[in-house]
Design an enzyme around this catalytic site. Structure first.
Site, PDB file in Angstrom:
ATOM      1  N   LYS A 177      11.813  10.413   0.598  1.00 51.34           N
ATOM      2  CA  LYS A 177      11.750   9.280  -0.340  1.00 51.34           C
ATOM      3  C   LYS A 177      10.684   9.580  -1.393  1.00 51.34           C
ATOM      4  O   LYS A 177       9.491   9.499  -1.135  1.00 51.34           O
ATOM      5  CB  LYS A 177      11.401   7.970   0.379  1.00 51.34           C
ATOM      6  N   GLU A 252      -1.971  11.939   3.558  1.00 51.72           N
ATOM      7  CA  GLU A 252      -2.775  12.613   2.529  1.00 51.72           C
ATOM      8  C   GLU A 252      -3.043  11.573   1.468  1.00 51.72           C
ATOM      9  O   GLU A 252      -2.122  11.163   0.762  1.00 51.72           O
ATOM     10  CB  GLU A 252      -1.996  13.768   1.950  1.00 51.72           C
ATOM     11  N   CYS A 286      -5.138  14.176  -6.767  1.00 51.65           N
ATOM     12  CA  CYS A 286      -5.945  13.658  -5.655  1.00 51.65           C
ATOM     13  C   CYS A 286      -7.250  14.425  -5.541  1.00 51.65           C
ATOM     14  O   CYS A 286      -8.280  13.874  -5.175  1.00 51.65           O
ATOM     15  CB  CYS A 286      -5.159  13.714  -4.356  1.00 51.65           C
ATOM     16  N   GLU A 387     -11.609   5.398  -6.653  1.00 48.57           N
ATOM     17  CA  GLU A 387     -10.672   6.334  -7.282  1.00 48.57           C
ATOM     18  C   GLU A 387     -10.041   5.650  -8.495  1.00 48.57           C
ATOM     19  O   GLU A 387      -9.384   4.623  -8.358  1.00 48.57           O
ATOM     20  CB  GLU A 387      -9.574   6.735  -6.287  1.00 48.57           C
TER      21      GLU A 387
HETATM   22  P1  NAP Z   1       1.387   5.092  -3.694  1.00 47.97           P
HETATM   23  O1  NAP Z   1       1.538   3.932  -4.593  1.00 47.97           O
HETATM   24  O2  NAP Z   1       0.639   4.907  -2.434  1.00 47.97           O
HETATM   25  O3  NAP Z   1       2.877   5.619  -3.402  1.00 47.97           O
HETATM   26  C1  NAP Z   1       3.123   6.799  -2.679  1.00 47.97           C
HETATM   27  C2  NAP Z   1       4.523   6.746  -2.123  1.00 47.97           C
HETATM   28  O4  NAP Z   1       4.595   5.701  -1.141  1.00 47.97           O
HETATM   29  C3  NAP Z   1       5.607   6.415  -3.158  1.00 47.97           C
HETATM   30  O5  NAP Z   1       6.784   7.089  -2.842  1.00 47.97           O
HETATM   31  C4  NAP Z   1       5.775   4.904  -2.953  1.00 47.97           C
HETATM   32  O6  NAP Z   1       7.020   4.411  -3.390  1.00 47.97           O
HETATM   33  C5  NAP Z   1       5.668   4.841  -1.448  1.00 47.97           C
HETATM   34  N1  NAP Z   1       5.390   3.491  -0.918  1.00 47.97           N
HETATM   35  C6  NAP Z   1       4.892   2.420  -1.559  1.00 47.97           C
HETATM   36  N2  NAP Z   1       4.819   1.363  -0.699  1.00 47.97           N
HETATM   37  C7  NAP Z   1       5.286   1.798   0.485  1.00 47.97           C
HETATM   38  C8  NAP Z   1       5.465   1.195   1.764  1.00 47.97           C
HETATM   39  N3  NAP Z   1       5.130  -0.074   1.998  1.00 47.97           N
HETATM   40  N4  NAP Z   1       5.971   1.940   2.770  1.00 47.97           N
HETATM   41  C9  NAP Z   1       6.310   3.229   2.570  1.00 47.97           C
HETATM   42  N5  NAP Z   1       6.167   3.858   1.379  1.00 47.97           N
HETATM   43  C10 NAP Z   1       5.654   3.154   0.355  1.00 47.97           C
HETATM   44  O7  NAP Z   1       0.697   6.324  -4.432  1.00 47.97           O
HETATM   45  P2  NAP Z   1       1.030   6.917  -5.856  1.00 47.97           P
HETATM   46  O8  NAP Z   1       0.516   5.952  -6.872  1.00 47.97           O
HETATM   47  O9  NAP Z   1       2.454   7.338  -5.906  1.00 47.97           O
HETATM   48  O10 NAP Z   1       0.155   8.254  -5.865  1.00 47.97           O
HETATM   49  C11 NAP Z   1      -1.191   8.274  -6.221  1.00 47.97           C
HETATM   50  C12 NAP Z   1      -2.065   8.330  -4.993  1.00 47.97           C
HETATM   51  O11 NAP Z   1      -1.688   9.438  -4.181  1.00 47.97           O
HETATM   52  C13 NAP Z   1      -3.522   8.560  -5.331  1.00 47.97           C
HETATM   53  O12 NAP Z   1      -4.319   7.720  -4.531  1.00 47.97           O
HETATM   54  C14 NAP Z   1      -3.750  10.021  -4.961  1.00 47.97           C
HETATM   55  O13 NAP Z   1      -5.078  10.346  -4.641  1.00 47.97           O
HETATM   56  C15 NAP Z   1      -2.841  10.167  -3.791  1.00 47.97           C
HETATM   57  N6  NAP Z   1      -2.500  11.575  -3.570  1.00 47.97           N
HETATM   58  C16 NAP Z   1      -3.062  12.211  -2.513  1.00 47.97           C
HETATM   59  C17 NAP Z   1      -2.796  13.562  -2.293  1.00 47.97           C
HETATM   60  C18 NAP Z   1      -3.421  14.299  -1.135  1.00 47.97           C
HETATM   61  O14 NAP Z   1      -2.947  15.391  -0.824  1.00 47.97           O
HETATM   62  N7  NAP Z   1      -4.447  13.768  -0.494  1.00 47.97           N
HETATM   63  C19 NAP Z   1      -1.953  14.258  -3.157  1.00 47.97           C
HETATM   64  C20 NAP Z   1      -1.379  13.565  -4.223  1.00 47.97           C
HETATM   65  C21 NAP Z   1      -1.662  12.215  -4.429  1.00 47.97           C
HETATM   66  P3  NAP Z   1       7.146   3.708  -4.837  1.00 47.97           P
HETATM   67  O15 NAP Z   1       6.925   4.790  -5.830  1.00 47.97           O
HETATM   68  O16 NAP Z   1       8.524   3.189  -4.837  1.00 47.97           O
HETATM   69  O17 NAP Z   1       6.107   2.626  -4.896  1.00 47.97           O
END
Ligand code: NAP
Length: 485
Positions: A177, A252, A286, A387
């Site tokens: 997903k 992550e 990230c 962040e």
């Molecule tokens: P996000 O809002 O947490 O979304 C991540 C994924 O989770 C998306 O596919 C999102 O779908 C999905 N999601 C949202 N609500 C969910 C739920 N209730 N249950 C299951 N899945 C759900 O994060 P983002 O804004 O896409 O990415 C940015 C964040 O990712 C930052 O905090 C960054 O630091 C972190 N990140 C971490 C790493 C690492 O390796 N540590 C690498 C890259 C990014 P939708 O798009 O449909 O909302």
């Protein structure tokens, strides 16, 4: 696949619309009026169908000898490499990063996939001495069955490949997903898995909002493991949910990665590394350096070098070859950045560069934001602790190295950390003291494609991805005793 063609889910080897026909459009963040494509808004029934397909295909896939799975993954890596330009362009269009960075991302994904292909031949167990004569004891690694892979938008190619490739290498079937705003890259990647010879049902793609379908995926008892990359705010409740049925998780999450500069003799070099690590991907990495902690005696000189590096950045449409920093990926990200910059403006910090949207230029109707530098940021400011995920770099001045360590560790996050110093003693203390998953001495926070990647504290949970640690998540250990005499 061309622009504006309707896209579908991929379930059991077939491209198909979402149950109920729900759809959403994605847009170019450099030109938000431009619709890039029409994608499914899936419902829980689509998750059920994808998990059923994966559960049906998992057994045969696991039976295929590892080296054969590896050969398929090698073909996938080759295809990815050969489509670098085309897929890179899709990344730029849907996510905004400049073409060079996007092509680099595809190349990196291919390298990681190649490593995973090799891992399929290295699913080693152990043999043990036995307490009882006539017995043998060993461990074998077994796949989890079905893995749910939930990925973010900031690396639309690397993030899904980093999950799907090792999952397949270890003999799992996958339901992917992707983030709602960047599903196009995932569609393309899934086509390549299919072309490489992955059998129907082994890789399934369900496109839709995390709010609408995430819980269904996490709750399904047929899903043996959930690998999630995204925000800490979503990751923690997801983990609580998965824990109710003791599902294995790999999280992550976010970061607030410090670059500490103390007793360093090349401030220009440090500034180059810091600005590059801070502003690549418009600061939406990230592992982006997102705070600079510098000894008072070198602070003025470092700040001048940071400003010089920032002045070289050319913000614009990622498709323009002269662009070195693209737009933010969405209006939501832009508004978050604006909110934090306002907090900075309202504080005692000094705004030295940026601090504004770049909207005055008619060519820049997108979510462009000027690279922003704040000096004299207090260690307890939200700018120093939270962040932001944008092109905003706070500088925190400290008395000495001990205070630098204290400030660096004060964040709830523990992903990556960099130190610039010529003092071996400081380097040693930094490596030992800083609570982070990845430490970089005298360079920016750039990782390599075969080295374990992950975080501690609120930055992650479970086995690190990339490298040999990935299989700790994608397999379970089974101990086997045989009485042979
Ligand atoms: P996000 O809002 O947490 O979304 C991540 C994924 O989770 C998306 O596919 C999102 O779908 C999905 N999601 C949202 N609500 C969910 C739920 N209730 N249950 C299951 N899945 C759900 O994060 P983002 O804004 O896409 O990415 C940015 C964040 O990712 C930052 O905090 C960054 O630091 C972190 N990140 C971490 C790493 C690492 O390796 N540590 C690498 C890259 C990014 P939708 O798009 O449909 O909302």
């Amino acid at each position: 696949m061309s622009v504006l063609e309707p896209h579908h889910n991929f379930i059991d080897g077939k491209w198909q619309p979402a149950e109920g026909g729900g759809r959403h459009q994605i847009r170019n963040p450099a030109r938000p009026d431009e619709v890039l494509g029409d994608f499914p808004s899936s419902a829980p029934a689509d998750v059920d169908a994808a998990v059923s397909a994966a559960a049906g295909a998992a057994k045969e896939w696991a039976r295929m000898p590892g080296p054969q799975r590896g050969a398929i993954l090698s073909r996938f890596a080759q295809l990815l490499e050969s489509r670098k330009a085309e897929l890179g362009r899709i990344v730029t269009l849907e996510m905004g990063k400049p073409l060079g960075e996007a092509a680099g991302e595809v190349g990196r994904a291919a390298t990681e996939a190649r490593f995973s292909a090799g891992e399929a031949s290295r699913l080693d167990g152990h043999t043990f001495a036995t307490e009882r004569a006539g017995y043998s004891c060993q461990t074998v690694l077994e796949p989890l069955g079905v893995v749910a892979a939930i990925s973010p938008w900031n690396f639309p190619v690397v993030a899904p490949v980093r999950k799907v490739a090792p999952a397949l290498a270890c003999g799992n079937a996958v339901v992917l997903k992707p983030a709602s705003i960047t599903p196009w890259s995932s569609s393309y990647i899934v086509e390549l898995f299919e072309s490489a010879g992955v059998p129907p049902g082994v890789v399934n793609l369900v496109i839709g909002s995390g709010n609408a379908i995430g819980n269904r995926l996490v709750d399904d008892p047929r899903v043996g493991g959930i690998t999630f990359t995204g925000s800490t705010a979503v990751g923690i409740p997801l983990n609580e949910r998965a824990a109710r049925r003791l599902a294995k998780v790999q999280l992550e999450l976010g970061g607030k990665n410090p670059a500490v500069v103390v007793d360093y003799d090349d401030l220009e070099g440090a500034a180059r590394e810091i600005v590059s690590a801070a502003l690549q991907c418009s600061g939406q990495r990230c592992t982006a350096i997102s705070r600079v902690i510098v000894g008072e005696d070198q602070a003025d000189a470092l700040v001048q070098e940071l400003l010089a590096q920032i002045s070289r950045i050319r913000v614009g449409d990622g498709l323009d070859e002269k662009t070195t920093m693209g737009p933010l990926s969405s209006k939501t990200q832009l508004e978050t950045v604006e909110r934090y910059v306002q907090i900075g403006r309202d504080s005692s910090a000094k705004l030295l560069a940026g601090g504004r949207r770049l909207a005055e230029d008619p060519d820049r109707q997108g979510y462009f934001y000027a690279p922003t530098l704040f000096d004299h940021v207090s260690p307890d400011s939200p700018l120093a602790l939270e962040e932001i995920f944008g092109p905003v770099l706070p500088v925190i001045r400290v008395r000495d190295f001990d205070q630098a360590l204290e400030v660096a560790n004060a964040s709830r996050y523990g992903l990556a950390a960099a130190l610039f110093t010529t003092k071996m003693k400081c380097a040693q203390a930094f490596m030992r003291t800083i609570r982070a998953g990845m430490i970089h001495i005298n360079h920016g926070t750039a990782s390599q494609a075969h080295v374990p990647f992950g975080g501690v504290k609120d930055s992650g949970l479970g086995a690190y991805s990339i490298g040999h640690t990935a299989k700790e998540f994608y397999t379970n250990v089974k101990a086997v005793y045989v009485k042979w005499e």
